[in-house]
Write a protein that holds these residues in place. Structure first.
Motif, PDB file in Angstrom:
ATOM      1  N   SER A   1       0.823  -1.199   0.000  1.00 51.96           N
ATOM      2  CA  SER A   1       0.000   0.000   0.000  1.00 51.96           C
ATOM      3  C   SER A   1       0.860   1.253   0.000  1.00 51.96           C
ATOM      4  CB  SER A   1      -0.929  -0.002   1.203  1.00 51.96           C
ATOM      5  OG  SER A   1      -0.173   0.193   2.367  1.00 51.96           O
ATOM      6  N   GLY A   2       2.021   1.192   0.637  1.00 56.95           N
ATOM      7  CA  GLY A   2       2.850   2.378   0.707  1.00 56.95           C
ATOM      8  C   GLY A   2       3.495   2.717  -0.624  1.00 56.95           C
ATOM      9  N   ILE A   3       4.026   1.693  -1.295  1.00 52.93           N
ATOM     10  CA  ILE A   3       4.815   1.998  -2.483  1.00 52.93           C
ATOM     11  C   ILE A   3       4.246   1.359  -3.744  1.00 52.93           C
ATOM     12  CG2 ILE A   3       7.129   2.156  -3.382  1.00 52.93           C
ATOM     13  CD1 ILE A   3       8.144   1.397  -0.623  1.00 52.93           C
ATOM     14  N   MET A   4       3.858   0.078  -3.632  1.00 50.37           N
ATOM     15  CA  MET A   4       3.545  -0.625  -4.864  1.00 50.37           C
ATOM     16  C   MET A   4       2.337  -0.036  -5.583  1.00 50.37           C
ATOM     17  SD  MET A   4       3.735  -4.633  -5.301  1.00 50.37           S
ATOM     18  CE  MET A   4       3.781  -5.390  -6.896  1.00 50.37           C
ATOM     19  N   LEU A   5       1.361   0.427  -4.820  1.00 52.93           N
ATOM     20  CA  LEU A   5       0.188   1.032  -5.457  1.00 52.93           C
ATOM     21  C   LEU A   5       0.584   2.282  -6.227  1.00 52.93           C
ATOM     22  CD1 LEU A   5      -2.476   0.821  -2.657  1.00 52.93           C
ATOM     23  CD2 LEU A   5      -1.672  -0.921  -4.217  1.00 52.93           C
ATOM     24  N   LYS A   6       1.649   2.941  -5.765  1.00 49.15           N
ATOM     25  CA  LYS A   6       2.085   4.163  -6.437  1.00 49.15           C
ATOM     26  C   LYS A   6       2.637   3.848  -7.819  1.00 49.15           C
ATOM     27  CE  LYS A   6       1.166   6.040  -2.565  1.00 49.15           C
ATOM     28  NZ  LYS A   6       0.833   4.761  -1.913  1.00 49.15           N
ATOM     29  N   MET A   7       3.084   2.581  -8.003  1.00 59.07           N
ATOM     30  CA  MET A   7       3.518   2.182  -9.335  1.00 59.07           C
ATOM     31  C   MET A   7       2.404   2.421 -10.335  1.00 59.07           C
ATOM     32  SD  MET A   7       5.435  -1.425  -8.624  1.00 59.07           S
ATOM     33  CE  MET A   7       4.818  -2.181 -10.107  1.00 59.07           C
ATOM     34  N   ALA A   8       1.180   2.114  -9.914  1.00 59.89           N
ATOM     35  CA  ALA A   8       0.051   2.231 -10.833  1.00 59.89           C
ATOM     36  C   ALA A   8      -0.309   3.685 -11.079  1.00 59.89           C
ATOM     37  CB  ALA A   8      -1.143   1.472 -10.276  1.00 59.89           C
ATOM     38  N   SER A   9      -0.364   4.501 -10.003  1.00 63.06           N
ATOM     39  CA  SER A   9      -0.723   5.902 -10.239  1.00 63.06           C
ATOM     40  C   SER A   9       0.401   6.614 -10.983  1.00 63.06           C
ATOM     41  CB  SER A   9      -1.064   6.604  -8.926  1.00 63.06           C
ATOM     42  OG  SER A   9      -0.262   6.143  -7.891  1.00 63.06           O
ATOM     43  N   PHE A  10       1.620   6.194 -10.697  1.00 62.93           N
ATOM     44  CA  PHE A  10       2.758   6.730 -11.449  1.00 62.93           C
ATOM     45  C   PHE A  10       2.644   6.334 -12.930  1.00 62.93           C
ATOM     46  CE2 PHE A  10       6.818   5.567 -13.364  1.00 62.93           C
ATOM     47  CZ  PHE A  10       7.513   6.760 -13.297  1.00 62.93           C
ATOM     48  N   GLY A  11       2.313   5.057 -13.154  1.00 62.10           N
ATOM     49  CA  GLY A  11       2.174   4.579 -14.527  1.00 62.10           C
ATOM     50  C   GLY A  11       1.095   5.338 -15.272  1.00 62.10           C
ATOM     51  N   LEU A  12       0.012   5.612 -14.578  1.00 68.38           N
ATOM     52  CA  LEU A  12      -1.082   6.383 -15.165  1.00 68.38           C
ATOM     53  C   LEU A  12      -0.565   7.723 -15.662  1.00 68.38           C
ATOM     54  CD1 LEU A  12      -4.150   6.114 -15.423  1.00 68.38           C
ATOM     55  CD2 LEU A  12      -4.379   7.278 -13.259  1.00 68.38           C
ATOM     56  N   LEU A  13       0.240   8.387 -14.798  1.00 64.76           N
ATOM     57  CA  LEU A  13       0.723   9.720 -15.147  1.00 64.76           C
ATOM     58  C   LEU A  13       1.797   9.677 -16.229  1.00 64.76           C
ATOM     59  CD1 LEU A  13       0.968  11.390 -11.644  1.00 64.76           C
ATOM     60  CD2 LEU A  13      -0.572  12.002 -13.493  1.00 64.76           C
ATOM     61  N   LYS A  14       2.678   8.684 -16.150  1.00 70.07           N
ATOM     62  CA  LYS A  14       3.792   8.702 -17.096  1.00 70.07           C
ATOM     63  C   LYS A  14       3.499   7.931 -18.377  1.00 70.07           C
ATOM     64  CE  LYS A  14       8.644   7.953 -17.803  1.00 70.07           C
ATOM     65  NZ  LYS A  14       9.967   7.852 -17.198  1.00 70.07           N
ATOM     66  N   TRP A  15       2.852   6.770 -18.274  1.00 72.46           N
ATOM     67  CA  TRP A  15       2.773   5.893 -19.436  1.00 72.46           C
ATOM     68  C   TRP A  15       1.432   5.928 -20.147  1.00 72.46           C
ATOM     69  CZ3 TRP A  15       7.103   4.167 -21.394  1.00 72.46           C
ATOM     70  CH2 TRP A  15       8.224   4.118 -20.555  1.00 72.46           C
ATOM     71  N   LEU A  16       0.394   6.436 -19.486  1.00 72.78           N
ATOM     72  CA  LEU A  16      -0.906   6.372 -20.141  1.00 72.78           C
ATOM     73  C   LEU A  16      -1.413   7.747 -20.555  1.00 72.78           C
ATOM     74  CD1 LEU A  16      -3.061   4.523 -21.087  1.00 72.78           C
ATOM     75  CD2 LEU A  16      -4.162   4.666 -18.882  1.00 72.78           C
ATOM     76  N   ILE A  17      -1.486   8.669 -19.607  1.00 70.82           N
ATOM     77  CA  ILE A  17      -2.135   9.958 -19.889  1.00 70.82           C
ATOM     78  C   ILE A  17      -1.482  10.694 -21.064  1.00 70.82           C
ATOM     79  CG2 ILE A  17      -2.494  12.269 -18.922  1.00 70.82           C
ATOM     80  CD1 ILE A  17      -3.300  10.952 -16.326  1.00 70.82           C
ATOM     81  N   PRO A  18      -0.135  10.786 -21.118  1.00 72.33           N
ATOM     82  CA  PRO A  18       0.432  11.516 -22.244  1.00 72.33           C
ATOM     83  C   PRO A  18       0.346  10.773 -23.581  1.00 72.33           C
ATOM     84  CG  PRO A  18       1.970  11.380 -20.416  1.00 72.33           C
ATOM     85  CD  PRO A  18       0.902  10.401 -20.156  1.00 72.33           C
ATOM     86  N   ALA A  19       0.111   9.448 -23.528  1.00 74.34           N
ATOM     87  CA  ALA A  19       0.189   8.680 -24.770  1.00 74.34           C
ATOM     88  C   ALA A  19      -1.118   8.679 -25.546  1.00 74.34           C
ATOM     89  CB  ALA A  19       0.626   7.247 -24.473  1.00 74.34           C
ATOM     90  N   VAL A  20      -2.233   8.712 -24.853  1.00 72.28           N
ATOM     91  CA  VAL A  20      -3.500   8.553 -25.566  1.00 72.28           C
ATOM     92  C   VAL A  20      -4.474   9.694 -25.229  1.00 72.28           C
ATOM     93  CG1 VAL A  20      -3.436   6.094 -25.992  1.00 72.28           C
ATOM     94  CG2 VAL A  20      -4.192   6.886 -23.789  1.00 72.28           C
ATOM     95  N   PRO A  21      -4.178  10.923 -25.638  1.00 69.40           N
ATOM     96  CA  PRO A  21      -5.058  12.038 -25.273  1.00 69.40           C
ATOM     97  C   PRO A  21      -6.488  11.876 -25.798  1.00 69.40           C
ATOM     98  CG  PRO A  21      -3.366  12.712 -26.843  1.00 69.40           C
ATOM     99  CD  PRO A  21      -2.998  11.365 -26.372  1.00 69.40           C
ATOM    100  N   LEU A  22      -6.624  11.353 -27.026  1.00 70.63           N
ATOM    101  CA  LEU A  22      -7.978  11.211 -27.571  1.00 70.63           C
ATOM    102  C   LEU A  22      -8.757  10.130 -26.835  1.00 70.63           C
ATOM    103  CD1 LEU A  22      -7.385  11.477 -31.413  1.00 70.63           C
ATOM    104  CD2 LEU A  22      -8.356  13.179 -29.882  1.00 70.63           C
ATOM    105  N   GLY A  23      -8.068   9.051 -26.519  1.00 72.81           N
ATOM    106  CA  GLY A  23      -8.727   7.975 -25.776  1.00 72.81           C
ATOM    107  C   GLY A  23      -9.208   8.486 -24.432  1.00 72.81           C
ATOM    108  N   LEU A  24      -8.403   9.345 -23.821  1.00 75.14           N
ATOM    109  CA  LEU A  24      -8.799   9.909 -22.524  1.00 75.14           C
ATOM    110  C   LEU A  24     -10.003  10.825 -22.671  1.00 75.14           C
ATOM    111  CD1 LEU A  24      -5.514  10.864 -20.732  1.00 75.14           C
ATOM    112  CD2 LEU A  24      -7.423   9.653 -19.726  1.00 75.14           C
ATOM    113  N   GLU A  25     -10.018  11.565 -23.779  1.00 76.22           N
ATOM    114  CA  GLU A  25     -11.128  12.475 -23.983  1.00 76.22           C
ATOM    115  C   GLU A  25     -12.448  11.703 -24.017  1.00 76.22           C
ATOM    116  OE1 GLU A  25     -11.325  15.270 -27.559  1.00 76.22           O
ATOM    117  OE2 GLU A  25      -9.560  15.900 -26.420  1.00 76.22           O
ATOM    118  N   VAL A  26     -12.401  10.529 -24.647  1.00 79.29           N
ATOM    119  CA  VAL A  26     -13.630   9.745 -24.768  1.00 79.29           C
ATOM    120  C   VAL A  26     -13.935   8.993 -23.478  1.00 79.29           C
ATOM    121  CG1 VAL A  26     -14.786   7.976 -26.125  1.00 79.29           C
ATOM    122  CG2 VAL A  26     -13.115   9.469 -27.196  1.00 79.29           C
ATOM    123  N   TRP A  27     -12.901   8.353 -22.897  1.00 81.09           N
ATOM    124  CA  TRP A  27     -13.155   7.424 -21.792  1.00 81.09           C
ATOM    125  C   TRP A  27     -12.732   7.931 -20.426  1.00 81.09           C
ATOM    126  CZ3 TRP A  27     -16.481   3.807 -22.602  1.00 81.09           C
ATOM    127  CH2 TRP A  27     -16.636   3.293 -23.897  1.00 81.09           C
TER     128      TRP A  27
END
Lengths: 463, 486
Positions: free
Chosen positions: B247-273
């Motif tokens: 809970s302290g660190i490993m979950l941050k992998m996912a929120s970190f991944g969201l910020l670094k690997w997902l949000i900047p890569a698919v702006p249109l997908g985010l707009e829809v979903w």
């Protein structure tokens, strides 16, 4: 080619060793022979002089050499492991000869360039395996396994011959390259029975590599045969069969790929679904690994299926064979050592880490590799498959592959969990002799090494 | 090269501990993790002097045939995550000093191996390397939970593993899809910027597909409702240190991944979903908060409370504006520290009172006021009272969400009220009121326990009173991410 000659020679030596009374030196002789064959393979790789022999019937190009090196290396490890198999019981000399001749068949398959050598290779490989499967003569299950293997294998050979005959009837040639050239020229004008022939050959090969719906023999044969022979089947035999499959379909029939790709997609989908769901239910470790091997065969077929004539596919197939063989060999080795004084049930592995640390670590890494988790070789094997499936046309297959991988991870990891956690009925430690420990450590190190530096295999220049 | 050092120290320590035989080497583990922390603080100073310093990155070819590089570097976001990780690991190791696990060398070896993988996840600039570290992090935590967990752990851990493994494979396919669209000129690349470009070049339908396949992996790991069912069981059966890591660190992998690997890569997908994903977060906040109120077991209670807080983190990130992202980064840091604090409280409660069931506990503050004070400070941090570490992150996240949609912010804002309700009630039950039989044994704490608690409390207060040094970096990080979206 030199490797093949040496192995054949070793087989003959093994047969006369009883008469000339040098049985006791046979084992070191075989090891030396295998090492020499490996060395000659490497030499041939660096100095390619003759690519084909006997009127282009058999040819050791680089991909064949790579496959045969994998086979020889695995066989070498297997022989070290199987020392006691050759010490106990009767007819030990026959066993040596049988394994060596099976190995000769396997090597022939890796280099086949002609329908006759393909058939010869398959038979030379299969017939000793039928006998070896039944080599525990007093065990009913072993006899059943041998018998079943023989019947099913002959059935498949029948299909193969029939298919070869039909293809010959259409193209008037046994030679892979000539058939390919003929198809390229007369595409669209080929008679209907040519396609039937190709499908028959496909069915026969599917029997040999045991994928659904032609897999029914595999679990019974795997279960009934002596553990070490099962280990041989799932490594050497499988790799050789895939080498032949690759040569046949990626090289010879590549121009009619639209015909067999769809069929393969169905076979792959069926195999993934059937094997993984059934494997979850198994209580016998060997049966479970039999189903797991069906699922891995399906993954390897996906490489052949998504081939676009690139060297990357062949590299991936070699890598997958190697990763699977190493993991499978170490898994069977552990089962062999554990079941020596016990049963082959999955529950036999419970609490293994209290009985022997090395076996537990080896089996854990082997299972993690089979499940495809980094940094083991199995991960890259799976990665190369997933990266090569064309995701726009075969998205459903990708998703099926993911789901079945997850199910597979479930039953592999369940064993890992019970090895550490569950209580065993006996606390008696298992003693592993040095040579066995050597094989286990080599397998583990190689699995991790190829898992960290996959470039060792994937960057081999095959052409 | 500093980045390699950050990976090398925990790896070396882990290998030594996993191979070592015999005596208890917990001091060795602690000193290695402290050295690691010092190195990461040094990296912080270097970063403040020269953010693009070449010491902070390393790039070498790894697998030629697929264009994967061993490319690790430190930027604003990863710096914060590394600081968090390397600050918490020594605390986690220290928190286990009293307990004395069987096979403790292996235990610490796995923790340090995990640290290596986590630092790798945060530093990887190569999609493939990111995935490998992501998966490698799963192995040590699997063994920590399996070997040192309480009853029923084999089944629960398997469920956890299978759940996250399924998510990971979907992520792999999503990343592969991006990878296959890189390099118009023929050479494909796993580089993060190349993946961004590839993602942006795809149409809405493709971007949506990638969004979901990668988002599922993160949603499982965070977890976001309805992918959270593995979490409460795992938290309860895992050893406390394992839960802290999770809970302290490993979950941050996912929120970190969201910020670094997902949000900047698919702006249109985010707009829809993105809206749908946000809805899931908001539903999760309310749903898990209500469940948390009803929990009888303190450990299970924190598990649900944690899901609610993580949903706020995700909601802040998905609101896609500067304040929301900055807030979610700050909240990640605060949640990491607080989660470790809360779980350490459980560890102490179980050790002295023998139970973590809330109704059986009571009146502990009268017996040990020092412990009561620390618990109180950590609790304030979780409730996000001003001048504690939770406040700034939660405030900014909700503010960002408000800019995105006032209605959603209204619902998500309930988390503050719910949080206060369940935390204060629990505190009241455990620490105040009559002294129960089970809590009578609550004496003074040991030195290692006091130190751990004091450091955590101090961090809660320090980050609340003077968040500026971290907040500045979080602002830079948020701007960097937004730059890619625009």
């Amino acid at each position: 080619m030199n490797g093949l000659i040496i192995i054949c020679g070793l087989g003959l030596l093994a047969m006369i060793s009883e008469i000339f009374k040098f049985r006791s030196v046979l084992f070191p002789l075989v090891l030396t022979g295998l090492l020499a064959a490996l060395a000659l393979n490497v030499w041939e790789w660096n100095n390619p002089m003759h690519i084909s022999y006997f009127e282009n019937m058999i040819g050791f190009d680089r991909s064949a050499l790579a496959f045969s090196t994998v086979i020889l290396a695995i066989a070498l490890l297997w022989f070290v492991l199987a020392q006691d198999y050759f010490k106990s019981g009767q007819h030990l000399v026959d066993h040596y000869a049988l394994v060596l001749f099976a190995l000769a068949g396997a090597l022939m398959l890796t280099g086949c360039k002609n329908m006759t050598t393909l058939f010869l290779g398959i038979e030379t490989l299969s017939i000793p395996m039928y006998v070896l499967a039944a080599s525990k003569k007093n065990d009913l299950k072993s006899n059943e396994a041998g018998f079943k293997y023989l019947i099913m294998g002959s059935f498949a050979s029948g299909f193969l011959l029939f298919g070869i005959a039909l293809v010959y009837g259409a193209t008037a040639s046994f030679d892979f390259e000539e058939i390919k050239a003929y198809i390229a020229v007369f595409q669209g004008e080929l008679p209907g029975f040519f396609y039937v022939g190709v499908i028959f050959i496909l069915i026969a090969m599917a029997f040999k590599i045991a994928v659904a719906p032609f897999h029914f023999w595999a679990p019974d044969v795997y279960e009934g045969s002596p553990v070490l022979i099962t280990g041989l089947m799932s490594t050497v035999v499988k790799t050789a069969a895939f080498a032949a499959f690759m040569r046949l379909f990626m090289m010879c029939f590549s121009n009619v790929s639209e015909l067999w790709v769809t069929l393969l997609a169905v076979i792959v989908a069926l195999s993934l679904a059937v094997s993984n769901f059934t494997a979850v239910m198994q209580t016998n470790t060997k049966r479970m690994l039999a189903y797991s091997s069906i699922s891995h065969a399906a993954f390897m077929l996906m490489i052949i299926m998504s081939d676009k004539g690139e060297t990357a596919s062949v590299n991936s197939l070699i890598y997958y064979s190697l990763a699977y063989s190493l993991a499978s060999l170490s898994a069977f080795a552990v089962i062999y050592l554990v079941s020596k004084n016990g049963s082959e049930d999955i529950t036999e592995l419970n609490g293994l880490h209290k009985r022997n640390r090395l076996l537990t670590i080896t089996l854990t890494i082997a299972l993690l590799s089979l499940a495809g988790i980094p940094v083991t070789a199995g991960f890259f094997a799976k990665y190369f498959v997933l990266s090569q499936i064309p995701s726009d046309t075969l998205l459903w297959l990708t998703i099926l592959a993911i789901i079945s991988s997850t199910i597979a991870a479930f039953y592999y990891l369940k064993i890992v969990g019970s090895m550490f956690f569950a209580d065993s009925y006996t606390k008696e430690p298992i003693v592993v002799q040095k040579s066995h420990a050597f094989v286990l450590i080599v397998c583990v190190v190689l699995l991790l090494l190829f898992g960290m530096v996959p470039g060792l295999i994937t960057e081999l220049a095959l052409y | 090269m500093l980045t390699l050092l950050l990976l090398g120290i925990p790896l070396l320590a882990a290998l030594i501990l996993l191979v070592a035989k015999g005596s208890n080497l917990k001091n060795l583990a602690l000193s290695f993790s402290l050295v690691e922390f010092v190195v990461s603080v040094y990296a912080w100073f270097l970063y403040r002097q020269e953010p693009s310093s070449s010491v902070l990155s390393f790039d070498a070819e790894w697998i030629k045939s697929i264009g994967a590089h061993f490319d690790v570097s430190i930027n604003a976001l990863s710096l914060l995550m590394i600081l968090l990780t390397n600050f918490l690991i020594p605390l986690i190791i220290l928190s286990s000093y009293r307990k004395g696990y069987a096979l403790s060398n292996k235990f610490y070896g796995f923790i340090l191996l995990m640290q290596m993988a986590l630092v790798g996840v945060f530093m990887a600039n190569d999609g493939f390397l990111f995935y490998v570290f992501w998966e490698v992090a799963l192995i040590p935590i699997y063994f920590i939970c399996l070997l040192w967990g309480s009853e029923g752990t084999a089944r629960v851990t398997l469920k956890f593993f299978i759940y996250t493994f399924l998510g990971s494979l979907f992520m792999l396919v999503g990343l592969l899809y991006l990878y296959n669209h890189t390099g118009v000129d023929g050479t494909k690349s796993w580089n993060v910027n190349e993946l961004y470009l590839a993602g942006k070049s795809m149409n809405v339908k493709e971007q949506s597909a990638v969004f979901w396949s990668v988002f599922v992996a993160f949603a499982i790991k965070m977890p976001i409702v309805p992918f959270h069912t593995w979490q409460p069981d795992t938290y309860v059966t895992a050893p406390t240190q394992g839960t802290m890591l999770l809970s302290g660190i490993m979950l941050k992998m996912a929120s970190f991944g969201l910020l670094k690997w997902l949000i900047p890569a698919v702006p249109l997908g985010l707009e829809v979903w993105g809206h749908t994903a946000l809805m899931l977060c908001v539903i999760g906040i309310i749903y898990t908060s209500i469940i948390a109120i009803g929990q009888k077991d303190y450990k299970r209670f924190i598990a649900y409370a944690s899901v609610a807080h993580v949903a706020v983190i995700a909601a802040g990130a998905l609101s896609l504006n500067q304040q929301g992202i900055q807030g979610s980064i700050m909240l990640m840091l605060a949640h990491g520290v607080n989660a470790v604090g809360l779980f350490f409280v459980v560890e102490i409660l179980i050790r002295y009172a023998g139970t973590s069931e809330i109704p059986k506990l009571g009146g502990i503050r009268n017996l040990n006021s020092n412990f009561g004070m620390h618990f109180f400070i950590i609790m304030l941090g979780v409730v996000a009272i001003p001048l504690t570490n939770g406040f700034i992150g939660e405030f900014l996240s909700l503010n960002g969400l408000y800019q995105y949609s006032p209605v959603m912010a209204g619902f998500a804002g309930l988390s503050i009220i719910f949080g206060a309700v369940y935390m204060l009630r629990t505190y009241q039950h455990i620490m105040l009121g009559e002294v129960k039989d089970t809590t009578l044994r609550m004496g003074t704490l040991e030195a290692s326990e006091k130190i751990t608690l004091a450091i955590i409390s101090l961090a809660v207060l320090a980050m609340g009173v003077y968040p500026a040094p971290l907040n500045e970096i979080a602002e830079t990080a948020a701007n960097e991410i937004l730059m890619h979206i625009k």
